[in-house]
Every structure is written in C-alpha cells, then in structure tokens.
Design an enzyme around this catalytic site. Structure first.
Site, PDB file in Angstrom:
ATOM      1  N   ALA A 150      46.175  33.093  71.951  1.00 28.62           N
ATOM      2  CA  ALA A 150      45.913  33.740  70.662  1.00 28.62           C
ATOM      3  C   ALA A 150      44.798  34.770  70.781  1.00 28.62           C
ATOM      4  O   ALA A 150      44.036  34.981  69.838  1.00 28.62           O
ATOM      5  CB  ALA A 150      45.548  32.684  69.618  1.00 28.62           C
ATOM      6  N   GLN A 163      38.570  34.546  75.896  1.00 30.71           N
ATOM      7  CA  GLN A 163      38.997  35.566  76.854  1.00 30.71           C
ATOM      8  C   GLN A 163      38.269  36.865  76.514  1.00 30.71           C
ATOM      9  O   GLN A 163      38.625  37.546  75.545  1.00 30.71           O
ATOM     10  CB  GLN A 163      40.516  35.759  76.812  1.00 30.71           C
ATOM     11  CG  GLN A 163      41.036  36.674  77.910  1.00 30.71           C
ATOM     12  CD  GLN A 163      42.535  36.927  77.809  1.00 30.71           C
ATOM     13  OE1 GLN A 163      43.131  36.791  76.745  1.00 30.71           O
ATOM     14  NE2 GLN A 163      43.146  37.303  78.926  1.00 30.71           N
ATOM     15  N   ASP A 206      51.789  33.764  68.402  1.00 29.92           N
ATOM     16  CA  ASP A 206      52.521  34.645  67.483  1.00 29.92           C
ATOM     17  C   ASP A 206      54.002  34.283  67.409  1.00 29.92           C
ATOM     18  O   ASP A 206      54.843  35.130  67.108  1.00 29.92           O
ATOM     19  CB  ASP A 206      52.348  36.113  67.885  1.00 29.92           C
ATOM     20  CG  ASP A 206      52.893  36.421  69.285  1.00 29.92           C
ATOM     21  OD1 ASP A 206      53.414  35.498  69.943  1.00 29.92           O
ATOM     22  OD2 ASP A 206      52.801  37.588  69.711  1.00 29.92           O
ATOM     23  N   HIS A 247      52.216  30.860  20.594  1.00 31.63           N
ATOM     24  CA  HIS A 247      52.405  32.287  20.832  1.00 31.63           C
ATOM     25  C   HIS A 247      51.136  33.096  20.598  1.00 31.63           C
ATOM     26  O   HIS A 247      50.339  32.802  19.722  1.00 31.63           O
ATOM     27  CB  HIS A 247      53.525  32.874  19.952  1.00 31.63           C
ATOM     28  CG  HIS A 247      53.852  32.090  18.744  1.00 31.63           C
ATOM     29  ND1 HIS A 247      55.117  31.611  18.489  1.00 31.63           N
ATOM     30  CD2 HIS A 247      53.088  31.659  17.721  1.00 31.63           C
ATOM     31  CE1 HIS A 247      55.111  30.934  17.361  1.00 31.63           C
ATOM     32  NE2 HIS A 247      53.899  30.950  16.875  1.00 31.63           N
ATOM     33  N   TYR A 294      44.669  33.476  23.083  1.00 32.78           N
ATOM     34  CA  TYR A 294      43.804  33.355  24.252  1.00 32.78           C
ATOM     35  C   TYR A 294      42.930  32.125  24.066  1.00 32.78           C
ATOM     36  O   TYR A 294      42.151  32.038  23.104  1.00 32.78           O
ATOM     37  CB  TYR A 294      42.919  34.587  24.439  1.00 32.78           C
ATOM     38  CG  TYR A 294      41.878  34.363  25.514  1.00 32.78           C
ATOM     39  CD1 TYR A 294      42.249  34.316  26.856  1.00 32.78           C
ATOM     40  CD2 TYR A 294      40.540  34.149  25.185  1.00 32.78           C
ATOM     41  CE1 TYR A 294      41.312  34.066  27.848  1.00 32.78           C
ATOM     42  CE2 TYR A 294      39.595  33.901  26.171  1.00 32.78           C
ATOM     43  CZ  TYR A 294      39.990  33.852  27.498  1.00 32.78           C
ATOM     44  OH  TYR A 294      39.069  33.592  28.479  1.00 32.78           O
ATOM     45  N   ALA A 334      44.017  30.545   8.047  1.00 31.72           N
ATOM     46  CA  ALA A 334      44.483  31.741   8.741  1.00 31.72           C
ATOM     47  C   ALA A 334      43.539  32.904   8.486  1.00 31.72           C
ATOM     48  O   ALA A 334      43.020  33.078   7.383  1.00 31.72           O
ATOM     49  CB  ALA A 334      45.888  32.090   8.286  1.00 31.72           C
ATOM     50  N   ARG A 383      36.634  34.127   5.462  1.00 33.20           N
ATOM     51  CA  ARG A 383      37.220  35.456   5.300  1.00 33.20           C
ATOM     52  C   ARG A 383      36.907  35.920   3.884  1.00 33.20           C
ATOM     53  O   ARG A 383      36.611  35.111   2.995  1.00 33.20           O
ATOM     54  CB  ARG A 383      38.731  35.419   5.529  1.00 33.20           C
ATOM     55  CG  ARG A 383      39.476  34.594   4.516  1.00 33.20           C
ATOM     56  CD  ARG A 383      40.939  34.434   4.841  1.00 33.20           C
ATOM     57  NE  ARG A 383      41.626  33.747   3.744  1.00 33.20           N
ATOM     58  CZ  ARG A 383      42.601  32.874   3.903  1.00 33.20           C
ATOM     59  NH1 ARG A 383      43.005  32.544   5.131  1.00 33.20           N
ATOM     60  NH2 ARG A 383      43.186  32.322   2.863  1.00 33.20           N
TER      61      ARG A 383
END
Length: 459
Positions: A10, A73, A103, A363, A366, A423, A440
């Site tokens: 290798a 080597q 390989d 649906h 996040y 909501a 709200r």
C-alpha cells in the site's frame, strides 16, 4: 496447522488517480479500498499482517489502526523492494505468506483461502493467483508446462504472438513459502529498463532453483481488478454494489432496482424491508424488518427500527424507532432521536431533537434543539426559534401539548403538559400545563375602510 502471514502493498502514490487523497484510501461502497482488503485477509487466520506504506503512511495507519503492523518504504523501487521492507517482521518465520495489493478491493477471503489451500496441496514454494481475462493486453501472461505448473510469467511487451494469445494473466497476488520468499528477495536485481526490483523475478529465481511454482485461477477476473484510476474505481464500485445488493436480497430484502440503489458495505438491513430506486444508504446504518425506504432517499449512520417508512427524505446520524413515518421531503439532521409511531411529514426539518412516541410534525416545520414529549401535535409551520445570534437554546414541549399552525417558540422556553398554543402565536415565556397561550394581536375589523382609501382599485 501451517502459520500464515500476509503482506499488503500500500505504498504507491497512485498518480493516475490525479488526487490529493492517498490511492488505497479512496472508498469503494463507503469503505477505503485497503480496508476491504484487510477485512478479507483477516478472515484467514493470519498470525501477522504487515502493511507496507509510503506516501500517505499516517493516513493509512489512522484508517487501519492496530489491525496491522506497518513497514515503511521510503522510496518506491518496485514490488520486490516493497515486500523486502517486511523482512524485519517475517524473514525468520516458518509458514506461508500472502502478498496482496492494497488497491484490489474486490478480492475475497474465499479466493485467498483457495489460493492457500492450492499452494499447500501442490507443495509449491510460490503460487500465483491468476485470472482469465477477455482482453489480457497489458498483463503478464502465465505460461504453464505440460504438468500445469508455471513455467514463467511473460510481460506483454516481451511476449511472442503465441504467448500474447494466452488469456491467463498474473493478478499480482501470491502465496509463498515464507523463508523461500525472503531468501529469493536478496537475489532480485534492478537491472532492467525501469531500474526497479520486481516481485515476478522471485518466481524466476525459485524456478531456477528447482522449486515448484504453482498457480490458482480466480473464479472471475473482476475479483482481481486493481484500481489505478477513476475509471477502474467506478468499475470496482459497480461490482461491489452488485455484490452488496445481492447479499441483501439473498437475506430477504427486496431491492426494486439494484442498478440504481447504493448501499455501503457495512449497512445491515432486516428481512422484508423494501428499498426503492434512487436510495443511498451509507455508513454503519442499521435498518430493521418490514421497512419501506425510498425512492430517492439518503440515509447515513442511522439506526432504524421495524415497520418504518422513509420516502424522498434525508436522515443522518440519528435514531429512528418502530412504525415511524418520515417524508416526503423531510430532513432528519444529526443527533436526533425519533421514538415509535412518530410522524415527520413533508418539508419538516428536525435537528438535534427528540420526539416522544406518537408525536407529529406533519408539514412545513423546523424543530431544532427541542425535546418533544409523547403525543405532541406540531401544526403546520411550527418553528422552534433556537438561535439568538450567538448561542443555541432548548425548547421543551411536554406530553400531549398542541402547537397551532405558524407558531414560533422562542427558546429557551417550555410548553407544559396538555397545553395549547394558539395558531400564529409567538411564544417567549413558558406556558403552564393545560393552559391556552395566545400571543398575537387581537383581530380588528374596520368596516367600510376600503371606501375611505384615497387610492381605490380599478373595477
């Protein structure tokens, strides 16, 4: 039992790959080439494995760890020179030594075991793993004598027309009597055009000493392919992918279109699971029984229970329970834990969050850095606002809570058990158990207001 050793070559730089990455570390089906080779070699009862490294040595060591010992080597002076670097570890030992290229990711333990068995049965000093190639151009040819023993290996450029017609080729994998190998290596010369020390010269030296040189044919040429460029890498990937898909199908997994399904080598899948086309399953993913995965989904390093469906979605580094439904077009980001019977619907992103049993985000939501309890409903457009520009904060939504559509939960915040968030609310303070929180502006209707505008719509 004869002691067994192995040397994996290798050290080559792999210039034809044209890559900054060390050649043998290029992945095939999610696993580095050299790791494929090591995994197969270690199935053979090897007493000592030496990997010869050079360029990129530290990366190879980091990959293989203590599965191998290493010989360095310094200069790449040929295959015989590479094997010689293992001499301090092996040269005095009795037994047999496999020499395998790092390989060759498609080589199997079964073929190497057959090579070992043939070597011992023929009382050979060296046995060459050969293969029959439809197009042997460029390969060394195996010339046999009348008894089937190897007479010589002839390189393509040196072969006669008759020898070039031979389709049996040298694959570069060998089995040697260990002491005979290292004795012969001391006599190898670099007196050739390339100035290198070739391992094939060991065969000639042993043959000239009257030793038996044998050969064993691999069951298929494809198993012996050496990967030296991106074309060969793609070919190896294709063959390995076919093997992996076949293994799963034989174990009871339905893969609708194996040619367009991409499963990494270490993935585990339970029976009666169905995988649809365009699906990529990577890393150490574990998928249970009776699941439906895909089409066009990406899963990496996940644990997935039984009976779960994931469609057109992405999931990474997460735990997903039983009978969960994910998608289409959901994204499960790392460090998420999804309990049983949860529903994560279309265009929902979950990041570093936990979902209790039976909870739903159906649906357009996040959910990040959140702890979602049991049987929670997150309405369309629910957002956990987890980042203040500097730090991430946790949102806690306790069991049975109901979050209305388009609600923003500004972390850190807790919604108590059974609480409702109306909501359109933006919640900045904790919501008590069983409370209804409305944050709200009250709706105001101004009668006949349009008629008083200075600019009116054209009828």
């Amino acid at each position: 039992m004869v002691k067994r050793y192995a040397v994996i070559l290798a050290a080559g730089q792999g210039t034809r790959m044209k890559s900054k990455q060390y050649k043998v570390l290029h992945p095939v089906c999610g696993k580095p080439m050299v790791q494929h080779v090591v995994d197969q070699v270690l199935q053979l009862g090897i007493e000592k494995l030496i990997t010869v490294v050079g360029f990129g040595a530290e990366q190879v060591k980091a990959q293989l760890g203590d599965q191998s010992e290493y010989a360095f080597q310094q200069e790449q002076l040929g295959t015989a020179h590479a094997v010689m670097q293992a001499a301090p570890y092996l040269q005095e030992k009795d037994g047999v030594t496999l020499v395998v290229c790092g390989d060759t990711p498609l080589i199997t333990a079964e073929t190497m075991q057959a090579l070992l068995d043939h070597h011992l049965a023929t009382n050979a000093k060296a046995t060459i793993l050969t293969a029959v190639a439809d197009n042997p151009a460029g390969y060394g040819r195996i010339v046999r004598d009348a008894h089937g023993n190897v007479e010589k290996i002839v390189e393509h450029k040196d072969a006669s027309e008759q020898e070039r017609a031979i389709k049996e080729i040298n694959t570069g994998t060998y089995c040697f009597d260990n002491k005979s190998l290292f004795e012969a290596l001391t006599h190898v010369s670099n007196n050739n055009a390339q100035g290198e020390y070739y391992l094939t010269d060991v065969i000639e030296i042993l043959k000239s000493n009257g030793s038996i040189i044998s050969a064993y044919k691999a069951p298929s040429f494809e198993e012996t392919i050496g990967v030296n460029d991106r074309v060969a890498l793609a070919e190896a990937e294709k063959i390995m992918r076919e093997r992996i898909c076949r293994k799963h199908m034989m174990n009871g997994v339905t893969i609708i279109d194996p040619a367009h399904t991409y499963i990494s080598a270490e993935v585990r899948i339970g029976r009666d699971t169905v995988i649809y086309p365009g699906t990529v399953i990577e890393g150490k993913t574990v998928i249970g029984e009776d699941c439906t995965i895909g089409p066009n989904s990406e899963i990496k390093d996940c644990w997935i229970g039984n009976g779960t469906t994931i469609r057109h979605s992405v999931a990474h580094d997460s735990e997903i329970g039983n009978d969960v439904t994910i998608g289409p077009f959901a994204h499960i980001r790392p460090s998420s834990k999804i309990d049983d019977e949860v529903r994560i619907g279309n265009f929902v992103e979950v990041k570093k969050s936990t979902f209790g049993k039976g909870s739903k985000a159906s649906h357009l939501s996040y959910i990040g850095d959140a702890e979602v309890g049991v049987n929670v409903n997150l309405g369309c457009g629910s957002i956990t606002v987890n980042y203040d520009g500097k730090n991430k904060h946790i949102t806690k939504i306790e069991d049975g809570a109901f979050i209305g559509c388009n609600a923003n939960l500004i972390a850190p915040v807790t919604v108590g058990k059974g609480a409702y968030v109306a909501a359109g609310s933006t919640i900045t303070d904790d919501v008590p158990e069983n409370a209804l929180s409305i944050a709200r502006a009250r709706q105001v209707n101004k009668e006949n207001y349009v008629d008083r505008l200075s600019i009116k719509k054209n009828s």
